[in-house]
Design a protein around this motif. Sequence first.
Motif, PDB file in Angstrom:
ATOM      1  N   ALA A 182       0.853  -1.574   0.320  1.00 44.53           N
ATOM      2  CA  ALA A 182       0.288   0.079  -0.329  1.00 44.53           C
ATOM      3  C   ALA A 182       0.602   1.056  -0.620  1.00 44.53           C
ATOM      4  O   ALA A 182       2.022   1.173   0.361  1.00 44.53           O
ATOM      5  CB  ALA A 182      -0.688  -0.135   1.177  1.00 44.53           C
ATOM      6  N   VAL A 183       0.429   2.102  -0.850  1.00 45.62           N
ATOM      7  CA  VAL A 183       1.413   3.561  -0.866  1.00 45.62           C
ATOM      8  C   VAL A 183       0.275   5.179  -0.479  1.00 45.62           C
ATOM      9  O   VAL A 183      -1.067   4.986  -0.826  1.00 45.62           O
ATOM     10  CB  VAL A 183       1.932   3.960  -2.052  1.00 45.62           C
ATOM     11  CG1 VAL A 183       1.677   5.247  -2.455  1.00 45.62           C
ATOM     12  CG2 VAL A 183       2.777   3.218  -2.663  1.00 45.62           C
ATOM     13  N   ILE A 184       0.475   5.123   0.679  1.00 43.35           N
ATOM     14  CA  ILE A 184       0.315   6.568   1.164  1.00 43.35           C
ATOM     15  C   ILE A 184       0.402   7.496   0.817  1.00 43.35           C
ATOM     16  O   ILE A 184       1.465   8.420   1.536  1.00 43.35           O
ATOM     17  CB  ILE A 184       0.506   6.579   2.796  1.00 43.35           C
ATOM     18  CG1 ILE A 184       0.111   4.805   3.327  1.00 43.35           C
ATOM     19  CG2 ILE A 184      -0.438   7.787   3.781  1.00 43.35           C
ATOM     20  CD1 ILE A 184      -1.032   4.125   3.217  1.00 43.35           C
ATOM     21  N   PRO A 185       0.072   8.226  -0.307  1.00 45.38           N
ATOM     22  CA  PRO A 185       0.196   9.380  -0.893  1.00 45.38           C
ATOM     23  C   PRO A 185      -0.221  10.808  -0.262  1.00 45.38           C
ATOM     24  O   PRO A 185      -1.393  11.133   0.264  1.00 45.38           O
ATOM     25  CB  PRO A 185      -0.414   9.615  -1.777  1.00 45.38           C
ATOM     26  CG  PRO A 185      -1.379   8.644  -2.231  1.00 45.38           C
ATOM     27  CD  PRO A 185      -1.155   8.115  -0.630  1.00 45.38           C
ATOM     28  N   VAL A 186       0.502  11.860   0.542  1.00 43.36           N
ATOM     29  CA  VAL A 186       0.672  12.881   0.304  1.00 43.36           C
ATOM     30  C   VAL A 186       0.819  14.212  -0.567  1.00 43.36           C
ATOM     31  O   VAL A 186       2.362  14.628  -0.680  1.00 43.36           O
ATOM     32  CB  VAL A 186       0.994  13.343   1.442  1.00 43.36           C
ATOM     33  CG1 VAL A 186       0.831  14.629   2.168  1.00 43.36           C
ATOM     34  CG2 VAL A 186       1.075  12.444   2.881  1.00 43.36           C
ATOM     35  N   ALA A 187       0.210  14.458  -1.144  1.00 39.43           N
ATOM     36  CA  ALA A 187       0.603  15.751  -2.435  1.00 39.43           C
ATOM     37  C   ALA A 187      -1.203  16.288  -3.016  1.00 39.43           C
ATOM     38  O   ALA A 187      -2.050  16.364  -2.530  1.00 39.43           O
ATOM     39  CB  ALA A 187       0.182  14.762  -3.659  1.00 39.43           C
ATOM     40  N   ALA A 188      -1.167  17.484  -3.967  1.00 38.19           N
ATOM     41  CA  ALA A 188      -1.527  18.413  -3.929  1.00 38.19           C
ATOM     42  C   ALA A 188      -2.488  17.697  -5.387  1.00 38.19           C
ATOM     43  O   ALA A 188      -1.956  17.678  -5.991  1.00 38.19           O
ATOM     44  CB  ALA A 188      -0.655  19.620  -4.933  1.00 38.19           C
ATOM     45  N   THR A 189      -3.929  17.584  -4.408  1.00 35.37           N
ATOM     46  CA  THR A 189      -5.025  17.377  -5.682  1.00 35.37           C
ATOM     47  C   THR A 189      -5.634  18.444  -5.029  1.00 35.37           C
ATOM     48  O   THR A 189      -5.797  19.586  -4.416  1.00 35.37           O
ATOM     49  CB  THR A 189      -5.362  15.720  -4.665  1.00 35.37           C
ATOM     50  OG1 THR A 189      -5.977  16.195  -2.679  1.00 35.37           O
ATOM     51  CG2 THR A 189      -4.322  15.350  -4.685  1.00 35.37           C
TER      52      THR A 189
END
Length: 304
Positions: A182-189
Amino acid sequence: MSLHGKVAVVTGSGRGLGLAYAQELARQGASVVINDVDAATADAAVKSITDAGGSAVAVVAPVGPTETAEQLVQTAVDAFGRLDILVTNAGVLRDTVLWKMSDDDFDTVIGVHLRGTFTCVRAAATYMRANEIAGRIICIGSPTGQRGNFGQTNYAAAKAGIVGMVRTWALELKKAGITANAVIPVAATAMTATVPYFAAAVEADEKGEAMPAFFRHDLGFGTSDDVAGLIAFLASDAAAGISGQAIGIGGDRLQLWSHPEAVATAYRDGGWTYDALVDGFTGAVGDLQSVGERFPPLPEDLQR
C-alpha cells in the motif's frame, strides 16, 4: 528502461495522481491500461503517454463491479499480451459528518475504493497465478485510513480496509512471488486545493513553481510526480523483496508506516473486572493514542 516489457493497469488514471502513476510507469518502459469513467479524459491520458513515445490503451468503466475488473485484465492481455502490474487508485469522495452521512454516501465510497480494490486485485492475482507471473499489486491508501479524519467515515473505513487487505494478500500471494503493498500519498490534489492550510503550496504548484520547503520537508506534502517514483519502484524487480508494507511518500519525505501493535500491556490476576478497570485503567495503559492528522502552525509568510 527498468519496466521494459512489463504491462500495467492503473485504475482511476485519467487525471491527477493516477495519471502521474501511469505516465511514470510508461516512462520506465511499461505498457499501460488507463482507466476512467469519462471517455474524453481517458483518451487524453492515453495520448499524453503515446505522444511521449509510450504505449497505452483505455478502458472506460466504473471501478467496483467484477465485470470492470475482468475487463481491465482482459484488455491488458489482448492489447499487450500479459499483465504484470496493478495499481488500484480509483476513488470518489462523499464527505460529511456521521449523523448526516446517507447510506448512498457510505456505499458509493466503499463500493469504489474498497470493493473496487478487492475485485481488481482478485482478477489480477488470479491471472498472475494462473500464468506464473511474479506480479506487483500496489494499492493506494491515505493518511485518513491510518489516522482518521473529521467528516470522512466512509473514506477512512475504505482506506483502512485496503491496508488490511494488502497485509493479507502479502501472505496469500507470497508463494506465487506476487508482492502486495500500500502506498500512502500526500500530494496536491483537487481535495487539498480547497483546504486553506495548503493554499500557499497549491498556489505555487499551479504556477509551476517549487513548493515552499515547509510543505515539502516538514509536512511531506508535494506534487503527484513526487509520489509516482515510488509506484514505479514498487512495480520493478528491485522491489521483489518488499511486500505487505504501507509506505508513505510526499514532497521530500519517505515513510514506512508501522503495522498496528500493542503499545501497552498490563496483567491482573483474575482478569480485569469493571471495578478494576475503573480504578486502574489509566495506570495500566498509560497515555492514550492520538487520532487525526496534526499539523504544525503555518509560518507567517505562508499564511493566506
